[in-house]
Structures are given as structure tokens and as C-alpha cells.
Design an enzyme around this catalytic site. Structure first.
Site, PDB file in Angstrom:
ATOM      1  N   ASN A   1       0.823  -1.217   0.000  1.00  0.00           N
ATOM      2  CA  ASN A   1       0.000   0.000   0.000  1.00  0.00           C
ATOM      3  C   ASN A   1       0.849   1.255   0.000  1.00  0.00           C
ATOM      4  O   ASN A   1       1.998   1.233   0.441  1.00  0.00           O
ATOM      5  CB  ASN A   1      -0.838   0.082   1.293  1.00  0.00           C
ATOM      6  CG  ASN A   1      -1.960  -0.935   1.355  1.00  0.00           C
ATOM      7  OD1 ASN A   1      -2.352  -1.495   0.333  1.00  0.00           O
ATOM      8  ND2 ASN A   1      -2.464  -1.171   2.539  1.00  0.00           N
TER       9      ASN A   1
ATOM     10  N   LYS B   1       0.962  -4.495   4.728  1.00  0.00           N
ATOM     11  CA  LYS B   1       1.550  -5.485   5.635  1.00  0.00           C
ATOM     12  C   LYS B   1       2.614  -6.355   4.967  1.00  0.00           C
ATOM     13  O   LYS B   1       3.666  -6.601   5.533  1.00  0.00           O
ATOM     14  CB  LYS B   1       0.456  -6.393   6.205  1.00  0.00           C
ATOM     15  CG  LYS B   1      -0.555  -5.649   7.040  1.00  0.00           C
ATOM     16  CD  LYS B   1      -1.382  -6.558   7.879  1.00  0.00           C
ATOM     17  CE  LYS B   1      -0.616  -7.007   9.084  1.00  0.00           C
ATOM     18  NZ  LYS B   1      -0.313  -5.946  10.045  1.00  0.00           N
TER      19      LYS B   1
ATOM     20  N   ASN C   1      -2.517 -10.702  17.268  1.00  0.00           N
ATOM     21  CA  ASN C   1      -2.548  -9.800  18.424  1.00  0.00           C
ATOM     22  C   ASN C   1      -3.747 -10.216  19.277  1.00  0.00           C
ATOM     23  O   ASN C   1      -4.414 -11.208  18.978  1.00  0.00           O
ATOM     24  CB  ASN C   1      -2.570  -8.327  17.985  1.00  0.00           C
ATOM     25  CG  ASN C   1      -3.816  -7.976  17.190  1.00  0.00           C
ATOM     26  OD1 ASN C   1      -4.831  -8.678  17.257  1.00  0.00           O
ATOM     27  ND2 ASN C   1      -3.749  -6.901  16.429  1.00  0.00           N
TER      28      ASN C   1
ATOM     29  N   THR D   1       0.799 -11.456  20.508  1.00  0.00           N
ATOM     30  CA  THR D   1       1.468 -10.199  20.863  1.00  0.00           C
ATOM     31  C   THR D   1       0.585  -9.415  21.839  1.00  0.00           C
ATOM     32  O   THR D   1      -0.636  -9.353  21.693  1.00  0.00           O
ATOM     33  CB  THR D   1       1.806  -9.365  19.615  1.00  0.00           C
ATOM     34  OG1 THR D   1       0.603  -9.139  18.870  1.00  0.00           O
ATOM     35  CG2 THR D   1       2.797 -10.078  18.713  1.00  0.00           C
TER      36      THR D   1
ATOM     37  N   ASP E   1       4.100  -5.949  11.920  1.00  0.00           N
ATOM     38  CA  ASP E   1       4.726  -6.517  10.711  1.00  0.00           C
ATOM     39  C   ASP E   1       6.219  -6.759  10.974  1.00  0.00           C
ATOM     40  O   ASP E   1       6.775  -7.788  10.580  1.00  0.00           O
ATOM     41  CB  ASP E   1       4.559  -5.557   9.525  1.00  0.00           C
ATOM     42  CG  ASP E   1       3.104  -5.159   9.330  1.00  0.00           C
ATOM     43  OD1 ASP E   1       2.229  -5.967   9.677  1.00  0.00           O
ATOM     44  OD2 ASP E   1       2.849  -4.036   8.857  1.00  0.00           O
TER      45      ASP E   1
HETATM   46  O1  RIB Z   1       0.373  -3.026   9.475  1.00  0.00           O
HETATM   47  C1  RIB Z   1       0.432  -1.689   9.044  1.00  0.00           C
HETATM   48  C2  RIB Z   1      -0.085  -1.581   7.645  1.00  0.00           C
HETATM   49  O2  RIB Z   1      -1.460  -1.919   7.621  1.00  0.00           O
HETATM   50  C3  RIB Z   1      -0.006  -0.197   7.051  1.00  0.00           C
HETATM   51  O3  RIB Z   1       1.238   0.068   6.464  1.00  0.00           O
HETATM   52  C4  RIB Z   1      -1.191  -0.160   6.110  1.00  0.00           C
HETATM   53  O4  RIB Z   1      -0.841  -0.086   4.777  1.00  0.00           O
HETATM   54  C5  RIB Z   1      -2.033  -1.384   6.438  1.00  0.00           C
HETATM   55  O5  RIB Z   1      -1.951  -2.411   5.481  1.00  0.00           O
END
Ligand code: RIB
Length: 318
Positions: free
Chosen positions: A12, A41, A186, A222, A254
Site C-alpha cells: 500500500n 503489511k 494480536n 502479541t 509486521d
Molecule cells: O500493518 C500496518 C499496515 O497496515 C499499514 O502500512 C497499512 O498499509 C495497512 O496495510
């Protein structure tokens, strides 16, 4: 040889909006700042792993537009192999609107998945080589479920352990979530997966035990700044988190998953891998944005060294 990780997930462009605090229902607020930051992610996990020294192959889909071109370039610049990142003319590159409340260093994210939804099971067939080559396969859920399911099957056929970060989790759990050998939900995701309200380490343990009955070998739930709860054949323990000044938690989960996968691929113990992952996730909270704040391996090692020197890493058996 550095470990090789194949990552499947969304890519994204994040519209990161800083606000004094997250607006309440019906409230109209003015932002303090705005930035366009590479995110998603799958892409965050791939970049996190590359910065930690792994060889990374990413499977995903971008739109045939300016955002897509910039994101592809950035990924390559980070050393991520983008051979299996497709470009589609059928949808725009994924975007996410990230509200970061500065008062409590918290966030809210709304993703528009766009081209990520065009990442299909055929795409996985074409990327077969990426599964044959890797030590670990890591996936999240920002691409269609049948694509994730197919990828889990291919990973199993190639005898590659599958690692699932079950996010973003829709109302329904993905069909093959129990096929993963490692899972990193989570608290909210753990609650949804096994229908146990996870509020603290005791309820996290109940949820983890339920996951274990479904055949998952290693579970890491988490718990934010408290660290994470681990459950495997050696039992359950709490791995403490790191005390850092949180600026923006976007991408921290992530970073955690990528770091855990890498250390497991390097044959570290589950406890060592989780400690390294907690440190990586904590550092990812200390700067703005998803990919901007992902730490290098040197920074993670330095935090671990400082904390060990101060004897602050105490694992608690549960
Ligand atoms: O985990 C964070 C991410 O979740 C962001 O970077 C956003 O793009 C969403 O996918």
C-alpha cells in the site's frame, strides 16, 4: 548464507495523518501533519526482513499507476526481490489511511485494498519457484483468501514452514489458518480466531491453548508493550517487551512477524526469536510511518545488548 523468506501480502501507499488525538464519534478535527509513506503489511514485512539481513522474495500486486511504480522502486531499493510482484490494469494500487493520535501514540487504519485483491491463486502457481527457494513462508491476509489458501498448500508441498500473521482479519477466519506452523495474532485477532476474549496474559494463554489443539506448533500472541505470550511443546511463557518512547506503532506488528520468522529460519530458539522480534517491533514504534521506522539489524542488536546489560530480560514461565 542469510535466511531466505518468501512473503505474500498487500502493498500500500499509506496516507499517514498525524492528529493530536484520534477524533471521537461525530467530531471534526484538524490534522497536525500529513505524509505519504510506503506501507502495506506484506511490503512492510518484506522490507523489515531485508533490513534485518534476509534474502526476501515478495509476492503481491500493484496497480498500473504512479503509486505502483514508486512502491516497486522503493521495494527494489530495499533489496526485496520483486520478480513476483505483478502489475494489474484492473485496479489501482492499494492505499491505507492511517490516523496517528499523538497524545496516546495510537493509530487507526482503513485500507483500500485495490490491486491487492487481484493477487490470485494463479499468481501463486507462477511464483512456485519462490516457494522452492525459501526457508520460511510468511503471509498475512491483505490478499484474497483463496490466494492465501493456495500459497499455504504450495508451501506444504515444498516442505516449507508456513508462518501466518492473521491480519487484517475479517469476520470469518481463513480456511487454512490451522495449517500454519507458526501464528502471530494480536489480542483482538486471537479473540476472534478461537472465540476467547483476550484481555491479559491469563486469557491469552487460554486462547493459545485452544489454538494448539488445532495443530499449530508455535503460537506467539502479541501483547503490545507487555511483550508476547509463547506456547509450544515446551509450554507457555511470557517474553517481556522493551521500554521505548512510542511515536507511531504503525508497522510494529509486521516488523515483529518478519523478525520472528528470520530468527526461526536461523534456528534460534523460540524464546530467542521472540525476544529479537519484540525488540524489532519496539524500535519500529519509535519513528513515524510504517516502512520509515523499520530498524536495521545493528539497531536491534544494540537494543538487545543494552537491555541484557541492564538485566531487564526476564522470561516468565506460565
Ligand atoms: O500493518 C500496518 C499496515 O497496515 C499499514 O502500512 C497499512 O498499509 C495497512 O496495510
Amino acid at each position: 548464507m542469510p535466511p531466505c523468506l518468501t512473503v505474500l501480502g498487500n502493498i500500500n501507499l499509506d496516507f499517514s495523518i498525524q492528529v493530536a488525538r484520534i477524533p471521537a464519534k461525530g467530531e471534526n478535527v484538524v490534522a497536525d501533519g500529513f505524509e505519504l509513506i510506503a506501507g502495506g503489511k506484506g511490503a512492510n514485512q518484506a522490507v523489515a526482513a531485508a533490513r534485518l539481513g534476509a534474502q526476501v522474495l515478495l509476492i503481491g500486486c500493484l496497480g498500473n499507476d504512479a503509486y505502483g511504480k514508486v512502491l516497486r522502486k522503493r521495494l527494489s531499493h530495499e533489496g526485496v526481490n520483486v520478480k513476483w510482484v505483478e502489475t494489474t490494469a484492473e485496479a489501482a494500487t492499494g492505499t491505507a489511511f492511517v490516523f496517528v493520535g499523538q497524545a496516546d501514540a495510537d493509530n487507526r487504519i482503513v485500507s483500500v485494498l485495490g490491486a491487492n485483491l487481484k493477487c490470485s491463486p494463479q499468481h501463486i502457481e507462477q511464483a512456485h519457484r519462490a516457494f522452492e527457494r525459501c526457508d520460511f513462508f510468511l503471509t498475512s491476509l491483505g490478499v484474497p483468501e483463496d490466494t492465501v489458501n493456495r500459497a499455504m498448500q504450495v508451501a506444504a508441498d515444498c516442505s516449507v514452514p508456513a508462518f501466518l500473521d492473521p491480519s487484517p482479519l475479517g469476520k470469518k477466519s481463513p480456511q487454512l489458518w490451522t495449517g500454519s506452523s507458526v501464528i502471530t495474532p494480536n489480542q483482538t485477532e486471537a479473540s476472534r480466531l478461537v472465540k476467547v476474549q483476550v484481555k491479559n496474559s491469563a486469557t491469552a494463554l487460554t486462547a493459545a491453548r485452544k489454538m494448539a489443539t488445532r495443530g499449530i506448533e508455535r503460537i506467539a500472541i502479541t501483547l503490545g508493550s507487555k511483550g508476547c505470550l509463547l506456547l509450544d511443546e515446551d509450554g507457555a511463557r511470557l517474553i517481556p517487551g522493551f521500554n521505548v518512547q512510542v511515536v507511531d506503532p504503525t508497522g510494529a506488528g509486521d516488523a515483529f512477524s518478519a523478525a520472528l520468522a528470520i530468527r526461526l529460519a536461523e534456528e534460534a530458539s523460540f524464546d530467542e526469536a521472540a525476544t529479537f522480534a519484540n525488540a524489532t517491533g519496539a524500535l519500529a514504534c519509535t519513528g513515524r510511518g510504517a516502512q520509515l521506522s523499520l530498524p536495521t539489524r545493528d539497531k536491534v542488536e544494540a537494543l538487545l545488548k543494552r537491555t541484557r546489560r541492564d538485566k531487564k530480560l526476564k522470561v516468565t514461565a506460565l
